[in-house]
Design a protein around this motif. Structure first.
Motif, PDB file in Angstrom:
ATOM      1  N   PHE A  33       0.906  -1.404  -0.029  1.00  0.00           N
ATOM      2  CA  PHE A  33       0.036  -0.153  -0.064  1.00  0.00           C
ATOM      3  C   PHE A  33       0.857   1.362  -0.048  1.00  0.00           C
ATOM      4  N   LEU A  34       2.094   1.245   0.140  1.00  0.00           N
ATOM      5  CA  LEU A  34       2.954   2.274   0.099  1.00  0.00           C
ATOM      6  C   LEU A  34       2.918   2.935  -1.466  1.00  0.00           C
ATOM      7  N   ASP A  44      -1.932  -9.108   4.842  1.00  0.00           N
ATOM      8  CA  ASP A  44      -1.194  -9.026   6.138  1.00  0.00           C
ATOM      9  C   ASP A  44      -0.235  -7.701   6.327  1.00  0.00           C
ATOM     10  N   ALA A  45      -0.821  -6.727   5.419  1.00  0.00           N
ATOM     11  CA  ALA A  45      -0.200  -5.346   5.603  1.00  0.00           C
ATOM     12  C   ALA A  45      -1.030  -4.246   6.173  1.00  0.00           C
ATOM     13  N   LYS A  46      -0.407  -3.274   6.601  1.00  0.00           N
ATOM     14  CA  LYS A  46      -1.250  -2.173   7.144  1.00  0.00           C
ATOM     15  C   LYS A  46      -1.466  -1.143   6.037  1.00  0.00           C
ATOM     16  N   LYS A  47      -2.920  -0.984   5.763  1.00  0.00           N
ATOM     17  CA  LYS A  47      -3.310  -0.009   4.798  1.00  0.00           C
ATOM     18  C   LYS A  47      -2.912   1.609   5.079  1.00  0.00           C
ATOM     19  N   ILE A  48      -2.434   2.243   4.354  1.00  0.00           N
ATOM     20  CA  ILE A  48      -1.887   3.791   4.412  1.00  0.00           C
ATOM     21  C   ILE A  48      -2.786   4.712   3.780  1.00  0.00           C
ATOM     22  N   GLN A  52      -0.697   0.620  -8.927  1.00  0.00           N
ATOM     23  CA  GLN A  52      -1.574   1.799  -8.779  1.00  0.00           C
ATOM     24  C   GLN A  52      -0.923   2.577  -7.841  1.00  0.00           C
ATOM     25  N   ARG A  53       0.197   2.326  -6.948  1.00  0.00           N
ATOM     26  CA  ARG A  53       0.720   3.099  -6.066  1.00  0.00           C
ATOM     27  C   ARG A  53       2.040   3.201  -6.456  1.00  0.00           C
ATOM     28  N   TYR A  54       2.961   2.105  -6.814  1.00  0.00           N
ATOM     29  CA  TYR A  54       4.311   2.583  -7.009  1.00  0.00           C
ATOM     30  C   TYR A  54       4.824   3.360  -8.410  1.00  0.00           C
TER      31      TYR A  54
END
Length: 545
Positions: A269-270, A431-435, A488-490
């Motif tokens: 999500f980074l 398993d990842a934290k949404k930002i 979409q984000r990188y």
């Protein structure tokens, strides 16, 4: 297909610091050599993005009188400031005595690398080099014996379905005794050559960072020509990522500001772009930009794996030089001087080979000459810097680097390993934290589309997409399911979108926006995206990045 062709002693792909230095050095040694440089940008410098604090060591060797000959290298570094950003407000300045010596910039200059390349191109043309901007090296030309025999430039005037338009002009074969590939980070021909000739056999996976940069015009009263600021920590550290920021005061009341995100990050999500927008709001950075106007935006990946990941740079008929081979000194956050030197050594080796009239399949002894150069010795000294950052993070990694480089001068009897490729580091989305990133304020932070507008990016609309999917099903069926499709984000230019229509989702590629940063080719977790050169002159048109 029969193509027109031209013959040269040497063809160089890419008019960056490595390619142009090679061209100049070859003509200095062997004035009668025929040398051609092809550059995919609309002009020399149009695709160049770099910080850039510039070390003149290679330039001193190539053109000892560069100061009197008008090189655009004039803003000397006056002082360094290095900060650890603890959070969105706090910062701690690092005393100079605790900074790794590779980060001290006394005697260096702050430059526009694009303008330095334009000046090098003028010197090259004065020496008799032929330079062709707006022509991409689209394919490698191979001889019957399997050696490289030049390149084929890209066809012009082909529609999105691959059919010739009224403006169709086929590419040309540029045949050469030796071909030097100086395409910069993740060059698409270099990538193919590494695979074909197994040049990375026995090497570790290459590593990359994404650099995003802006140029600002600021009020004269807050302009400090020659000030160099580097930071580590926030905002990337808040999301478990590594990297660092930079801010340089250049001429004409201008400030360059940027953030390098290490592409080994794990949270899908980074968004490197949004991390950069947050970065500019830190008080330590904002004070330099407030009251200013943003002029230019750009982005480019950098190759930072060091000598552990550096491929064999020589193959029958050609060489990889500069960032095509990963010559960046990541500990210095500088690569122009080492890229230039790699090109100069290449020119010297090729000149000897041409003089010997040897069969071009015979090695030109480049690897040995390069390893004897100061460029290689410099990279050897800092070989553990990048792996230390990956293993222990910016703070502990930098402490290790201080001991390794300042105290032991890079001679500790071990080499740290960093074997996991950047594309393989992502955690599953579940398993990842949404930002949640804040909305841009239009003063210090901005959206992607308005940023791309400032890069002057343009591609002929009706042309084949240069962002190719090996399997069109993977983005939705695999990447979206497993990683919430991180493209979409990188991507720092808004090229990739997942569009939902009813119950159907499809992957949309807005290739018109592409700034040629190569991040998609590097970070896609399925390695499904291949970046190839679009029609010549397409992409960004940076004025002085």
């Amino acid at each position: 297909m029969e193509r027109e062709f031209m013959n040269y002693d040497v063809v160089i792909v890419g008019a960056g610091p490595a390619g142009l230095s090679a061209a100049c050095r070859l003509k200095q040694i062997r004035p009668d050599s025929s040398v051609c440089v092809v550059e995919k940008g609309s002009e020399v410098g149009a695709h160049i993005v770099s910080g850039a604090v510039f070390e003149t060591r290679a330039l001193d060797e190539l053109f000892p009188q560069w100061q009197s000959e008008g090189a655009p290298v004039s803003v000397a570094v006056q002082r360094d400031e290095i900060y650890i950003l603890k959070d969105a407000q706090g910062a701690r300045k690092i005393p100079g005595m605790l900074v790794p010596k590779t980060m001290h910039n006394e005697g260096n200059y702050i430059v526009s690398l694009a303008n330095v390349c334009r000046w090098l191109a003028e010197q090259a043309e004065a020496l008799g080099v032929e330079i062709y901007p707006g022509f991409s090296g689209a394919e490698t030309l191979f001889n019957e014996d399997g050696s490289v025999g030049g390149v084929i430039t890209g066809d012009m005037g082909v529609d999105s379905q691959g059919n010739p338009k009224d403006s169709y002009m086929p590419g040309m074969e540029l045949r050469a005794t030796y071909t030097l590939f100086a395409e910069g980070c993740r060059g698409h021909l270099g990538k193919e050559l590494i695979t074909r000739f197994k040049l990375d056999e026995g090497k570790e996976s290459q590593h990359y960072g994404l650099g995003i940069k802006e140029i600002w015009s600021v009020p004269p009263e807050q302009h400090q020509p020659g000030l160099v600021v580097h930071t580590a920590g926030w905002p990337l550290s808040e999301n478990g990522a590594a990297g660092g920021g930079f801010l340089y005061h250049i001429e004409d009341n201008q400030v360059v500001c940027g953030l390098i995100t290490d592409l080994s990050y794990s949270n899908p999500f980074l968004s490197p772009f949004d991390e950069f927008q947050r970065y500019k709001h830190h008080p330590q950075i904002a004070r330099h930009l407030q009251g200013g106007t943003r002029l230019v935006y750009g982005a480019r990946a950098i190759t930072k794996g060091g000598i552990q990941a550096q491929p064999n740079m020589e193959f029958p008929g050609g060489l990889l030089i500069g960032d095509d081979a990963g010559t960046l000194n990541f500990a210095k956050i500088k690569g122009s001087h080492t890229a230039m030197k790699s090109g100069m050594v290449a020119a010297e080796c090729v000149a000897k080979a041409l003089d010997s009239s040897a069969d071009k399949a015979i090695a030109v002894d480049y690897n040995q000459a390069y390893q004897q150069s100061w460029a290689y010795q410099e990279l050897w000294m800092q070989r553990n810097f990048g792996p230390a950052q990956h293993k222990w993070g910016n703070i502990v990694g930098s402490a290790y680097a201080f001991i390794d480089i300042n105290i032991f001068n890079g001679k500790l009897p071990w080499t740290l390993s960093d074997p996991v490729a950047d594309y393989a580091t992502l955690t599953l989305a579940r398993d990842a934290k949404k930002i949640e990133y804040p909305k841009p304020d239009g003063v210090l932070s901005f959206d992607k589309l308005s940023s791309v507008y400032l890069s002057n990016t343009n591609h002929e609309e009706d042309q084949p997409c240069h962002l190719r999917l090996a399997d069109p099903e993977i983005p939705v069926k695999v990447n979206l399911t497993r990683f919430d499709e991180p493209a979409q984000r990188y991507c720092p230019a808004g090229v990739y979108e997942v569009v939902t229509q009813g119950e159907h989702q499809h992957f949309q590629i807005n290739s018109q926006n592409c700034v040629h940063c190569k991040t998609c080719d590097i970070k896609d977790p399925s390695q499904n995206i291949q970046w190839v050169t679009p029609e010549g002159a397409g992409g960004p048109n940076y004025p002085n990045m």
